[in-house]
Scaffold this motif. Sequence first.
Motif, PDB file in Angstrom:
ATOM      1  N   ILE A 181      12.488  18.090  82.391  1.00 32.08           N
ATOM      2  CA  ILE A 181      13.530  17.298  83.053  1.00 32.08           C
ATOM      3  C   ILE A 181      12.836  16.352  84.014  1.00 32.08           C
ATOM      4  N   VAL A 182      13.170  15.071  83.924  1.00 29.35           N
ATOM      5  CA  VAL A 182      12.510  14.090  84.785  1.00 29.35           C
ATOM      6  C   VAL A 182      13.085  14.159  86.205  1.00 29.35           C
ATOM      7  N   ALA A 183      12.199  13.980  87.157  1.00 28.28           N
ATOM      8  CA  ALA A 183      12.557  14.098  88.570  1.00 28.28           C
ATOM      9  C   ALA A 183      13.026  12.768  89.146  1.00 28.28           C
ATOM     10  N   TYR A 184      13.735  12.890  90.247  1.00 27.15           N
ATOM     11  CA  TYR A 184      14.152  11.734  91.040  1.00 27.15           C
ATOM     12  C   TYR A 184      12.961  10.795  91.235  1.00 27.15           C
ATOM     13  N   GLY A 185      13.208   9.509  91.064  1.00 24.56           N
ATOM     14  CA  GLY A 185      12.153   8.508  91.191  1.00 24.56           C
ATOM     15  C   GLY A 185      11.663   8.010  89.841  1.00 24.56           C
ATOM     16  N   THR A 186      12.001   8.721  88.770  1.00 23.57           N
ATOM     17  CA  THR A 186      11.636   8.282  87.423  1.00 23.57           C
ATOM     18  C   THR A 186      12.570   7.134  87.029  1.00 23.57           C
ATOM     19  N   PRO A 187      12.027   5.982  86.606  1.00 26.24           N
ATOM     20  CA  PRO A 187      12.855   4.797  86.345  1.00 26.24           C
ATOM     21  C   PRO A 187      14.026   5.001  85.374  1.00 26.24           C
ATOM     22  N   VAL A 188      13.879   5.857  84.363  1.00 22.69           N
ATOM     23  CA  VAL A 188      14.956   6.030  83.375  1.00 22.69           C
ATOM     24  C   VAL A 188      16.249   6.536  84.028  1.00 22.69           C
ATOM     25  N   LEU A 189      16.138   7.204  85.171  1.00 22.32           N
ATOM     26  CA  LEU A 189      17.336   7.705  85.860  1.00 22.32           C
ATOM     27  C   LEU A 189      18.157   6.578  86.478  1.00 22.32           C
ATOM     28  N   ARG A 190      17.579   5.402  86.589  1.00 20.68           N
ATOM     29  CA  ARG A 190      18.288   4.252  87.151  1.00 20.68           C
ATOM     30  C   ARG A 190      18.583   3.190  86.094  1.00 20.68           C
ATOM     31  N   THR A 191      18.474   3.557  84.830  1.00 22.77           N
ATOM     32  CA  THR A 191      18.692   2.638  83.717  1.00 22.77           C
ATOM     33  C   THR A 191      20.073   2.876  83.105  1.00 22.77           C
ATOM     34  N   VAL A 192      20.807   1.800  82.824  1.00 21.02           N
ATOM     35  CA  VAL A 192      22.053   1.948  82.076  1.00 21.02           C
ATOM     36  C   VAL A 192      21.656   2.212  80.626  1.00 21.02           C
ATOM     37  N   ALA A 193      22.079   3.359  80.114  1.00 25.40           N
ATOM     38  CA  ALA A 193      21.662   3.807  78.784  1.00 25.40           C
ATOM     39  C   ALA A 193      22.332   3.002  77.668  1.00 25.40           C
ATOM     40  N   MET A 227      18.185  19.704  73.860  1.00 21.08           N
ATOM     41  CA  MET A 227      18.878  19.513  75.143  1.00 21.08           C
ATOM     42  C   MET A 227      19.703  20.750  75.499  1.00 21.08           C
ATOM     43  N   TRP A 228      20.371  21.374  74.520  1.00 25.84           N
ATOM     44  CA  TRP A 228      21.106  22.612  74.804  1.00 25.84           C
ATOM     45  C   TRP A 228      20.132  23.681  75.305  1.00 25.84           C
ATOM     46  N   GLU A 229      18.994  23.817  74.607  1.00 24.72           N
ATOM     47  CA  GLU A 229      17.998  24.819  75.005  1.00 24.72           C
ATOM     48  C   GLU A 229      17.478  24.540  76.415  1.00 24.72           C
ATOM     49  N   THR A 230      17.244  23.274  76.706  1.00 18.77           N
ATOM     50  CA  THR A 230      16.759  22.866  78.030  1.00 18.77           C
ATOM     51  C   THR A 230      17.810  23.155  79.103  1.00 18.77           C
ATOM     52  N   LEU A 231      19.063  22.841  78.797  1.00 16.94           N
ATOM     53  CA  LEU A 231      20.165  23.076  79.739  1.00 16.94           C
ATOM     54  C   LEU A 231      20.218  24.554  80.128  1.00 16.94           C
ATOM     55  N   TYR A 232      20.191  25.433  79.128  1.00 15.85           N
ATOM     56  CA  TYR A 232      20.308  26.863  79.417  1.00 15.85           C
ATOM     57  C   TYR A 232      19.058  27.416  80.092  1.00 15.85           C
ATOM     58  N   ALA A 233      17.891  26.900  79.730  1.00 12.76           N
ATOM     59  CA  ALA A 233      16.642  27.367  80.352  1.00 12.76           C
ATOM     60  C   ALA A 233      16.573  26.990  81.830  1.00 12.76           C
ATOM     61  N   CYS A 256      21.837  18.640  91.134  1.00 16.53           N
ATOM     62  CA  CYS A 256      21.368  17.950  89.937  1.00 16.53           C
ATOM     63  C   CYS A 256      19.983  18.485  89.587  1.00 16.53           C
ATOM     64  N   LEU A 257      19.763  18.768  88.307  1.00 17.43           N
ATOM     65  CA  LEU A 257      18.467  19.271  87.859  1.00 17.43           C
ATOM     66  C   LEU A 257      17.340  18.281  88.140  1.00 17.43           C
ATOM     67  N   SER A 258      17.654  16.984  88.180  1.00 22.50           N
ATOM     68  CA  SER A 258      16.641  15.964  88.467  1.00 22.50           C
ATOM     69  C   SER A 258      16.384  15.787  89.961  1.00 22.50           C
ATOM     70  N   ILE A 259      17.247  16.389  90.783  1.00 17.99           N
ATOM     71  CA  ILE A 259      17.101  16.313  92.240  1.00 17.99           C
ATOM     72  C   ILE A 259      17.175  17.748  92.778  1.00 17.99           C
ATOM     73  N   VAL A 309      10.270  24.464  91.106  1.00 12.48           N
ATOM     74  CA  VAL A 309      11.477  24.817  90.362  1.00 12.48           C
ATOM     75  C   VAL A 309      11.092  25.828  89.282  1.00 12.48           C
ATOM     76  N   ASP A 310      12.086  26.543  88.777  1.00 13.86           N
ATOM     77  CA  ASP A 310      11.797  27.537  87.743  1.00 13.86           C
ATOM     78  C   ASP A 310      12.113  27.011  86.342  1.00 13.86           C
ATOM     79  N   TYR A 311      12.031  25.690  86.177  1.00 17.26           N
ATOM     80  CA  TYR A 311      12.181  25.071  84.862  1.00 17.26           C
ATOM     81  C   TYR A 311      11.152  23.961  84.731  1.00 17.26           C
ATOM     82  N   LYS A 312      10.985  23.494  83.504  1.00 18.44           N
ATOM     83  CA  LYS A 312       9.983  22.467  83.189  1.00 18.44           C
ATOM     84  C   LYS A 312      10.428  21.126  83.759  1.00 18.44           C
ATOM     85  N   MET A 313       9.555  20.498  84.548  1.00 21.31           N
ATOM     86  CA  MET A 313       9.913  19.245  85.189  1.00 21.31           C
ATOM     87  C   MET A 313       8.784  18.230  85.065  1.00 21.31           C
TER      88      MET A 313
END
Length: 192
Positions: free
Chosen positions: A5-17, A34-40, A106-109, A184-188
Amino acid sequence: MILPIVAYGTPVLRTVAKNITPDYPNLEKLVADMWETLYASSGVGLAAPQVNKDIRLFLVDSEQLFANQEDDEKGKYPDEPGFKKVFINAKIIETNGLPWDYNEGCLSIPKIREDISRPESVTIEYDDENFNHHIDTFNGITARIIQHEYDHIEGKLFIDYLKPFRKKLLQGKLTDITKGKVKVDYKMAFPK
């Protein structure tokens, strides 16, 4: 596969998808990952920008919130027992109802939670993972999670709703997240 999961400050979080089509490469695998990541990561929602993809895709699972709630919380929200869904190319049509505060994170924050005010219902147009088209109205906690994840595909974060003074008080913590100084206890993945 659990994705970072990308952290705050990563440009993609401020991009209109961008919208996607049914032939988007490896979409089925991405959704499964993404489901696996969400639950992990013990989340209730996850948007593609949070796994470094600038596409209009997010997942919501409010069922697990209701499954784990305390007895005194049961019956408090109109959307029990919750909802689990994939949203592709989503567009909010309207929000309704009185805004209400809820302590969001938020997982990114990581390690930051704040009371955020959002309308009690949302009507949204979207495709599911099979590209079947839907227009649905959600309320309660599910509506809040949808609005939070929808913000991600619009390049917004929940901290954007804070008053400037409150955001200024959090600046040190936000800087630490950007620099990878948070456990954090997940992959970041942290910004380079």
